[in-house]
Design a protein around this motif. Structure first.
Motif, mmCIF file in Angstrom:
data_model
loop_
_atom_site.group_PDB
_atom_site.id
_atom_site.type_symbol
_atom_site.label_atom_id
_atom_site.label_comp_id
_atom_site.label_asym_id
_atom_site.label_seq_id
_atom_site.Cartn_x
_atom_site.Cartn_y
_atom_site.Cartn_z
ATOM 1 N N LYS A 1 16.469 -9.730 84.907
ATOM 2 C CA LYS A 1 16.189 -11.166 84.755
ATOM 3 C C LYS A 1 16.140 -11.872 86.105
ATOM 4 C CE LYS A 1 19.245 -11.957 81.324
ATOM 5 N NZ LYS A 1 19.892 -12.609 80.157
ATOM 6 N N ARG B 1 14.400 -11.683 79.084
ATOM 7 C CA ARG B 1 14.826 -13.004 78.587
ATOM 8 C C ARG B 1 14.578 -13.152 77.090
ATOM 9 N NH1 ARG B 1 12.176 -14.660 83.526
ATOM 10 N NH2 ARG B 1 10.305 -15.226 82.327
ATOM 11 N N PHE C 1 16.788 -1.616 79.070
ATOM 12 C CA PHE C 1 16.968 -2.758 79.974
ATOM 13 C C PHE C 1 16.405 -2.504 81.369
ATOM 14 C CE2 PHE C 1 20.966 -3.980 77.369
ATOM 15 C CZ PHE C 1 20.188 -4.646 76.454
ATOM 16 N N LEU D 1 20.367 -5.549 82.758
ATOM 17 C CA LEU D 1 19.624 -6.674 82.187
ATOM 18 C C LEU D 1 19.669 -7.878 83.125
ATOM 19 C CD1 LEU D 1 18.006 -7.720 79.771
ATOM 20 C CD2 LEU D 1 20.156 -8.377 78.687
ATOM 21 N N ASP D 2 20.844 -8.134 83.725
ATOM 22 C CA ASP D 2 20.968 -9.245 84.673
ATOM 23 C C ASP D 2 20.093 -9.013 85.908
ATOM 24 O OD1 ASP D 2 22.715 -10.537 82.987
ATOM 25 O OD2 ASP D 2 24.534 -9.866 84.024
ATOM 26 N N GLY E 1 23.480 -1.242 81.033
ATOM 27 C CA GLY E 1 23.714 -2.269 80.024
ATOM 28 C C GLY E 1 23.425 -3.664 80.552
ATOM 29 N N LYS E 2 24.407 -4.555 80.389
ATOM 30 C CA LYS E 2 24.213 -5.963 80.766
ATOM 31 C C LYS E 2 23.951 -6.119 82.260
ATOM 32 C CE LYS E 2 26.074 -10.615 80.224
ATOM 33 N NZ LYS E 2 25.780 -11.012 81.600
ATOM 34 N N GLU E 3 24.566 -5.257 83.070
ATOM 35 C CA GLU E 3 24.352 -5.325 84.527
ATOM 36 C C GLU E 3 22.870 -5.104 84.854
ATOM 37 O OE1 GLU E 3 25.704 -3.074 88.673
ATOM 38 O OE2 GLU E 3 26.438 -2.334 86.742
#
Length: 314
Positions: free
Chosen positions: A236, A197, A188, A232-233, A228-230
Motif C-alpha cells: 500500500k 487497498r 499480499f 500488505l502495508d 501478512g500485514k507487513e
C-alpha cells in the motif's frame, strides 16, 4: 503408483496429489481417450471441507467459466469442468516443468543468476497471455473485463522445453462475477497498491504484479519481503527500492521498464500488458545483440537444464 491403486474420480484416475491451494487440491491424473490411449493431465478439485459451501462452489464455477474460454499458448489450457458427486473439478493440461518460485529457489541454491535477457523473456511471455485474457470478449463482442488478480511466481509455470504459462485464474474478476469492494483477495506481496487497498482493479493491476515478478527475476530477491500485514502495508505504501541497488549491472533500459511497470499510480504505468510486452521485446533484441544469443524458448530450456538437471525433473 500401480494402476490398480489409483483413486478413480469420475472418468479420471488420480495418480498422485501434486499440490494443495487455498480452496482446491491438485492431482496428476490420467484419462482414457480414443482407442484406449491414456492422456495425462491435472485435476484441480475443491477441498472436501469446502465442497458443501455454496460460496466456494460459486467461486469455483466462476473460475471454470473464465478458464474454459481461455485458449492461448501462454495460459494453461483447461479441458473440462464438472462435478463428481458433490465435488467440483477442473481438468487442465499437465505442464512438465516448474513454477517460477521454484526456479528462483533453485537458482539461489545453485548460486546462479537468471540472465537479464531470460528474465525479460519470461515476463514478456506472461504479458502475452495476460494481454489475451484482458482483451477477451464475449460472443457479442463485449469486453469480459478479465483480471487475473493473483499473478505471482507460484502461478507462472516454465516447462523444461522453455514454454511459459500462466495458471490459476482462480480469483479472476470477469464482468459476470460479483466483486465486493474492500475485500482483498490474492497474495499480499504481489498485489498492486490499489488491490492492496481493496479497490476495484483493472488490467493495470496485473501489469504491476508482472512488474514485481520481473523485479524478482532480475534482482534475485523479493520486492516486498514482509509477511501478512507487513507485506500488505509495504504494498500500500508502494515504496520501490531502485532495482540497481540490488543488481548494479542491470541494464538501464530494463530498469526503466521495471520502474514503469511498478508505478504507484496506475495512470503512470504501462496501460496494457501489450505495452509491457513490446518494451520487453525491444530489450530482448538489445540484450541479444549485446550477448550474441537469440533470447527464445530454446535458450530458456538450456538455462533450466543447467539449473535443474534432467534426473531431478520429477
Amino acid at each position: 503408483m500401480a494402476p490398480g491403486s489409483m483413486e478413480q474420480f469420475g472418468k479420471y484416475s488420480l495418480v498422485r496429489k501434486i499440490g494443495t491451494g487455498g480452496m482446491a487440491e491438485v492431482y496428476l491424473a490420467r484419462t482414457t481417450v480414443a482407442q484406449g490411449l491414456a492422456k495425462t493431465l491435472v485435476i484441480k478439485k475443491i477441498h472436501p471441507a469446502y465442497a458443501r459451501s455454496r460460496q466456494f462452489v460459486a467461486m469455483f464455477v466462476d473460475e471454470a467459466k473464465i478458464a474454459l474460454g481461455l485458449n492461448h499458448p501462454n495460459i494453461v489450457q483447461v479441458f473440462d469442468f464438472g462435478s463428481v458427486g458433490d465435488t467440483y473439478f477442473l481438468a487442465m493440461e499437465n505442464v512438465e516443468g516448474l513454477d517460477v518460485l521454484r526456479l528462483l529457489q533453485d537458482c539461489a541454491r545453485e548460486k546462479r543468476r537468471i540472465p537479464y535477457g531470460l528474465s525479460a523473456y519470461v515476463v514478456q511471455q506472461m504479458a502475452k497471455g495476460l494481454d489475451y485474457a484482458h482483451r477477451k470478449t464475449d460472443e457479442f463482442g463485449e469486453p469480459l473485463g478479465i483480471v487475473h488478480r493473483d499473478i505471482s511466481p507460484q502461478n507462472v509455470l516454465v516447462s523444461w522445453d522453455g514454454a511459459v504459462k500462466i495458471v490459476d485464474f482462480g480469483i479472476a474478476r470477469a464482468r459476470h462475477v460479483h466483486e465486493e469492494e474492500g475485500v482483498v483477495k490474492g497474495k499480499f506481496a504481489y498485489m498492486s497498491p490499489e488491490q492492496g487497498r481493496g479497490e476495484p482493479v483493472d488490467c493495470r493491476s496485473d501489469v504491476f504484479s508482472a512488474g514485481i515478478v520481473l523485479y524478482e527475476l532480475a534482482c534475485a530477491r523479493p520486492l516486498f519481503p514482509g509477511r501478512g500485514k507487513e507485506a500488505l502495508d509495504q504494498v500500500k505504501a508502494g515504496a520501490i527500492p531502485p532495482p540497481r541497488e540490488h543488481a548494479p549491472d542491470l541494464p538501464e533500459s530494463l530498469e526503466r521498464i521495471i520502474i514503469r511497470a511498478l508505478a504507484f499510480h496506475r495512470d503512470d504505468r504501462y496501460q496494457t500488458a501489450r505495452d509491457l510486452q513490446t518494451d520487453l521485446g525491444r530489450f530482448q533484441l538489445e540484450w541479444g545483440h549485446r550477448s550474441g544469443e537469440l533470447v527464445d524458448s530454446a535458450l530458456l530450456a538450456q538455462f533450466l537444464a543447467g539449473v535443474v538437471p534432467p534426473e531431478r525433473h520429477h
